[in-house]
Scaffold this active site. Sequence first.
Site, PDB file in Angstrom:
ATOM      1  N   THR A 110       0.811  -1.445  -0.063  1.00 38.19           N
ATOM      2  CA  THR A 110      -0.133   0.043  -0.274  1.00 38.19           C
ATOM      3  C   THR A 110       0.830   1.405   0.108  1.00 38.19           C
ATOM      4  O   THR A 110       2.133   1.602   0.193  1.00 38.19           O
ATOM      5  CB  THR A 110      -1.103  -0.163   1.322  1.00 38.19           C
ATOM      6  OG1 THR A 110      -0.096  -0.367   2.293  1.00 38.19           O
ATOM      7  CG2 THR A 110      -1.863  -0.733   1.344  1.00 38.19           C
TER       8      THR A 110
ATOM      9  N   ARG B 231       4.780   2.922  20.826  1.00 32.28           N
ATOM     10  CA  ARG B 231       3.482   4.695  21.307  1.00 32.28           C
ATOM     11  C   ARG B 231       2.397   3.642  22.063  1.00 32.28           C
ATOM     12  O   ARG B 231       2.091   4.963  23.183  1.00 32.28           O
ATOM     13  CB  ARG B 231       3.359   4.932  19.845  1.00 32.28           C
ATOM     14  CG  ARG B 231       1.992   4.298  18.773  1.00 32.28           C
ATOM     15  CD  ARG B 231       1.745   4.870  17.762  1.00 32.28           C
ATOM     16  NE  ARG B 231       1.186   4.114  17.363  1.00 32.28           N
ATOM     17  CZ  ARG B 231       1.269   2.235  16.463  1.00 32.28           C
ATOM     18  NH1 ARG B 231       2.238   1.644  16.629  1.00 32.28           N
ATOM     19  NH2 ARG B 231       0.154   2.538  15.748  1.00 32.28           N
TER      20      ARG B 231
ATOM     21  N   ALA C  51      -2.554   5.464   3.241  1.00 34.20           N
ATOM     22  CA  ALA C  51      -3.577   4.800   4.486  1.00 34.20           C
ATOM     23  C   ALA C  51      -4.899   4.988   2.876  1.00 34.20           C
ATOM     24  O   ALA C  51      -5.384   5.193   3.023  1.00 34.20           O
ATOM     25  CB  ALA C  51      -3.852   5.360   5.511  1.00 34.20           C
TER      26      ALA C  51
ATOM     27  N   THR D 132      -0.602  -4.653  17.768  1.00 34.88           N
ATOM     28  CA  THR D 132      -1.039  -5.280  18.928  1.00 34.88           C
ATOM     29  C   THR D 132      -1.612  -6.267  18.442  1.00 34.88           C
ATOM     30  O   THR D 132      -1.324  -7.164  18.434  1.00 34.88           O
ATOM     31  CB  THR D 132      -2.377  -4.219  18.730  1.00 34.88           C
ATOM     32  OG1 THR D 132      -2.082  -3.007  19.553  1.00 34.88           O
ATOM     33  CG2 THR D 132      -3.019  -5.242  19.724  1.00 34.88           C
TER      34      THR D 132
ATOM     35  N   ASP E  85      -3.703  -4.941  13.219  1.00 36.31           N
ATOM     36  CA  ASP E  85      -5.345  -5.155  13.130  1.00 36.31           C
ATOM     37  C   ASP E  85      -5.891  -3.349  12.384  1.00 36.31           C
ATOM     38  O   ASP E  85      -7.365  -3.393  11.890  1.00 36.31           O
ATOM     39  CB  ASP E  85      -6.163  -4.319  14.843  1.00 36.31           C
ATOM     40  CG  ASP E  85      -5.550  -5.857  15.816  1.00 36.31           C
ATOM     41  OD1 ASP E  85      -5.612  -6.782  14.985  1.00 36.31           O
ATOM     42  OD2 ASP E  85      -5.774  -5.576  16.803  1.00 36.31           O
ATOM     43  N   GLY E  86      -5.375  -2.667  13.077  1.00 41.13           N
ATOM     44  CA  GLY E  86      -5.898  -0.812  11.293  1.00 41.13           C
ATOM     45  C   GLY E  86      -6.636  -1.799   9.830  1.00 41.13           C
ATOM     46  O   GLY E  86      -6.975  -1.127   9.438  1.00 41.13           O
TER      47      GLY E  86
HETATM   48  C1  LIG Z   1      -0.340  -0.503  33.586  1.00 43.45           C
HETATM   49  C2  LIG Z   1      -0.628  -1.796  33.202  1.00 43.45           C
HETATM   50  C3  LIG Z   1      -0.988  -1.877  32.333  1.00 43.45           C
HETATM   51  C4  LIG Z   1      -1.357  -2.718  31.131  1.00 43.45           C
HETATM   52  C5  LIG Z   1      -2.578  -2.342  30.392  1.00 43.45           C
HETATM   53  C6  LIG Z   1      -2.479  -3.605  29.059  1.00 43.45           C
HETATM   54  C7  LIG Z   1      -3.916  -3.853  29.135  1.00 43.45           C
HETATM   55  C8  LIG Z   1      -3.741  -4.160  27.844  1.00 43.45           C
HETATM   56  C9  LIG Z   1      -5.573  -4.534  26.781  1.00 43.45           C
HETATM   57  C10 LIG Z   1      -5.067  -4.275  24.878  1.00 43.45           C
HETATM   58  C11 LIG Z   1      -6.575  -3.958  24.785  1.00 43.45           C
HETATM   59  C12 LIG Z   1      -5.815  -4.638  23.571  1.00 43.45           C
HETATM   60  C13 LIG Z   1      -7.414  -4.191  22.140  1.00 43.45           C
HETATM   61  C14 LIG Z   1      -6.843  -4.135  21.060  1.00 43.45           C
HETATM   62  C15 LIG Z   1      -6.990  -3.231  20.378  1.00 43.45           C
HETATM   63  C16 LIG Z   1      -6.267  -3.281  18.999  1.00 43.45           C
HETATM   64  O1  LIG Z   1      -7.544  -3.386  17.418  1.00 43.45           O
HETATM   65  C17 LIG Z   1      -5.457  -1.672  18.737  1.00 43.45           C
HETATM   66  C18 LIG Z   1      -5.129  -1.094  17.265  1.00 43.45           C
HETATM   67  O2  LIG Z   1      -4.177  -2.355  17.364  1.00 43.45           O
HETATM   68  P1  LIG Z   1      -3.038  -1.950  15.818  1.00 43.45           P
HETATM   69  O3  LIG Z   1      -3.558  -1.681  14.741  1.00 43.45           O
HETATM   70  O4  LIG Z   1      -2.783  -3.609  15.864  1.00 43.45           O
HETATM   71  O5  LIG Z   1      -2.374  -1.253  16.449  1.00 43.45           O
HETATM   72  N1  LIG Z   1      -4.651  -1.231  20.039  1.00 43.45           N
HETATM   73  C19 LIG Z   1      -4.815  -0.513  20.724  1.00 43.45           C
HETATM   74  O6  LIG Z   1      -5.690   0.539  20.705  1.00 43.45           O
HETATM   75  C20 LIG Z   1      -3.481  -0.564  22.280  1.00 43.45           C
HETATM   76  C21 LIG Z   1      -4.175  -0.553  23.578  1.00 43.45           C
HETATM   77  C22 LIG Z   1      -3.459  -0.925  24.466  1.00 43.45           C
HETATM   78  C23 LIG Z   1      -3.131  -0.173  25.514  1.00 43.45           C
HETATM   79  C24 LIG Z   1      -2.514  -0.483  26.804  1.00 43.45           C
HETATM   80  N1  ADP Z   2       0.932   2.528   2.667  1.00 40.08           N
HETATM   81  C1  ADP Z   2       0.525   3.458   4.113  1.00 40.08           C
HETATM   82  N2  ADP Z   2       1.044   4.740   4.420  1.00 40.08           N
HETATM   83  C2  ADP Z   2       0.325   4.801   5.766  1.00 40.08           C
HETATM   84  N3  ADP Z   2      -0.737   4.776   6.314  1.00 40.08           N
HETATM   85  C3  ADP Z   2      -1.811   3.312   5.708  1.00 40.08           C
HETATM   86  C4  ADP Z   2      -0.864   2.813   4.793  1.00 40.08           C
HETATM   87  N4  ADP Z   2      -1.171   0.872   4.641  1.00 40.08           N
HETATM   88  C5  ADP Z   2      -1.763   1.140   5.712  1.00 40.08           C
HETATM   89  N5  ADP Z   2      -2.226   2.794   6.079  1.00 40.08           N
HETATM   90  C6  ADP Z   2      -2.378   2.982   8.130  1.00 40.08           C
HETATM   91  O1  ADP Z   2      -1.486   2.354   8.326  1.00 40.08           O
HETATM   92  C7  ADP Z   2      -2.649   2.499   9.730  1.00 40.08           C
HETATM   93  C8  ADP Z   2      -2.144   1.276  11.292  1.00 40.08           C
HETATM   94  O2  ADP Z   2      -1.806  -0.153  10.268  1.00 40.08           O
HETATM   95  P1  ADP Z   2      -1.552  -1.542  10.629  1.00 40.08           P
HETATM   96  O3  ADP Z   2      -1.368  -2.384   9.762  1.00 40.08           O
HETATM   97  O4  ADP Z   2      -2.967  -1.890  11.857  1.00 40.08           O
HETATM   98  O5  ADP Z   2      -0.511  -1.271  11.799  1.00 40.08           O
HETATM   99  P2  ADP Z   2       0.090  -0.538  13.346  1.00 40.08           P
HETATM  100  O6  ADP Z   2      -0.784  -1.823  14.496  1.00 40.08           O
HETATM  101  O7  ADP Z   2       1.477   0.073  13.183  1.00 40.08           O
HETATM  102  O8  ADP Z   2      -1.563   0.679  13.807  1.00 40.08           O
HETATM  103  C9  ADP Z   2      -4.156   1.903   9.195  1.00 40.08           C
HETATM  104  O9  ADP Z   2      -4.465   2.822   9.477  1.00 40.08           O
HETATM  105  C10 ADP Z   2      -3.538   1.863   8.025  1.00 40.08           C
HETATM  106  O10 ADP Z   2      -5.281   2.318   7.330  1.00 40.08           O
END
Ligand SMILES: CCCCCCCCCCCCC/C=C/[C@@H](O)[C@H](COP(=O)(O)O)NC(=O)CCCCC
Ligand code: ADP
Length: 547
Positions: A181, A322, A184, A253, A209-210
């Site tokens: 890609t 982050r 986004a 995540t 997940d995004g």
């Molecule tokens: C002080 C100790 C704190 C420990 C807290 C642990 C709780 C963790 C719960 C995690 C829930 C995760 C739910 C998932 C969400 C994901 O869909 C989302 C996006 O994922 P990705 O695109 O792969 O980045 N992730 C989050 O929103 C991150 C939540 C992290 C919170 C600390």
């Molecule tokens: N080439 C790209 N440049 C910038 N953002 C992108 C690209 N391809 C996908 N994305 C966007 O990046 C975001 C995060 O993607 P994801 O694969 O879930 O990574 P992360 O788990 O690090 O958040 C999503 O919102 C997606 O739409």
Amino acid sequence: MEKQPRLLCSQLSVGGRVCDVTLSSSFLSWREVVDSSKKRTAANVYGPLKAAGSHCVPVCEIIAIQETEEDCPSTNVGKWQKVPQNPAGSNQHAFTVSYVERTLKHRWRCSEVTLHCPDRKLCLQWVQAIREQLALLTIRPKRLLVYINPHGGKQRGKRIYEQKVAPIFSRASITTDVIVTERANHARDHLKTEADLKKYDGVVCVGGDGMFSEIMHGLISRTQCDSGVDQSCADETLIPCGLRIGIIPAGSTDCICYATVGCNDPVTSALHIVVGDSQPLDVCSVHQNNAFLRYSVSLLGYGFYGDVLMDSERKRWMGPARYDISGVKTFLSHRYYEGTISFLPADGSVGTPRDKIQCRSGCNICQLPSADKAVYKVEDKNKDVWQVIRGKFLAINAACMSCACPRSPKGLSPSAHLADGTADLILVRKCSRLDFLRHLLRHTNKNDQFDHPFVEVYRVRQFRFTPRYQETDSELDLREAEGSSSKHFFTQICREHQACSCAPTHSSWNCDGEILPHGAIQVSVQGEQKWSKNIPMGNSSSEVVQS
Ligand SMILES: CCCCCCCCCCCCC/C=C/[C@@H](O)[C@H](COP(=O)(O)O)NC(=O)CCCCC
Ligand SMILES: Nc1ncnc2c1ncn2[C@@H]1O[C@H](COP(=O)(O)OP(=O)(O)O)[C@@H](O)[C@H]1O
Ligand SMILES: [Ca+2]
């Protein structure tokens, strides 16, 4: 193991040992031939030698079979040429079978075994027989459309795909079209309007997940659009998508992958995709006043998780770390939000969020067809009655699945089901920082995170949330009638003077890791029967598959 009629049975050589090799429609097995005249040693009296020399691979877990060309350098010409490689020294005809081997923590690896035959005819007979069995496995994908987010997680998506996944697909003779890609929503838009979906058996998402969410939105929208279904209508029955989505984890995540497969390992996911594993998932549709906003399959979180996400988006350059930095910052800010949640409780037959049942591939509750669920119905007077809760909350979370991930191996709601048509609604009321920390820490250990007086959890089919600042006059009047007259006076002032310092704090929703700025939302869990074909590939629990 049930006795299967043998399709082929020969004595072949494996690693220099003579083995009885058998192919049935379900298994390929080989067992070392133990010479009974051999002097019995301590090792083979009790059978370990025989057990150690006995192997059985389900046909459905064979990745590929190929004739083996065994080469080694010739001493006089300095070139490689074929030579007999059988340690028994009698043949040079062999075939190699690649198959799934289960290792620890739900991980899968690709193993190989080379079987040497006394002549070419027999070798070809074996290759042919195994190929014929593999050809019967019609659930396996042959052509896949792969989208790679090069910026997800630690920005390793491309490398992960090229080094770990593409070789497995190629060995399994899967052809692919790969799109890296460039922005986004590139994958979403391509799926929605351009991709020739008839060419493929599935779509693969390399990212987090995004990225999964992008692809899911593209496929769902395309299907509804092609069928004339209006997504903006919250009560509309959605048409199932004809394609499965496979996930190769390369995000931050990776909760959708982890919660379905049991780990976030790209090789394991690639192997699940190759063997055609699939798992239906519940999908929540999110609307605001009959305007469609988004779909969600994992977390919908307002307050704490919404704020973590909002802050973390500004720190994308940090990669997955982050979330830890923003998590601590958000925790310290200790903001709370006021609002009203109404929900329609789920039927008792789908269990409760605290019943300690873990959803697995083949889960009894998720497998019940909706008609049977109705038969099993526990008479519940509250079933179709909306319940209303008002208050001050640190977090309002809805989990369509457990949301297990490396940070929280049992997840936000450990007993949530993948495809039962419900979500677990978790309300964390305003409490002290220390209490909230205790609650959060329980996500990382075995203690029950719901066992706190300030935490409530409900299994729901639908819910609505309205932050206090978006409540209508009649809702506010109702609320204020419940409160004191001084409170009423105070609220009136705030509503009339928007700029005053006690303006309410706003959060946003974390929708599978994407920011949803709308506060007030209406959410319906689309029953899995509607989504049985819109499924991630690569996501059965190995515990169940092993049994
Ligand atoms: C002080 C100790 C704190 C420990 C807290 C642990 C709780 C963790 C719960 C995690 C829930 C995760 C739910 C998932 C969400 C994901 O869909 C989302 C996006 O994922 P990705 O695109 O792969 O980045 N992730 C989050 O929103 C991150 C939540 C992290 C919170 C600390
Ligand atoms: N080439 C790209 N440049 C910038 N953002 C992108 C690209 N391809 C996908 N994305 C966007 O990046 C975001 C995060 O993607 P994801 O694969 O879930 O990574 P992360 O788990 O690090 O958040 C999503 O919102 C997606 O739409
Ligand atoms: Ca569910």
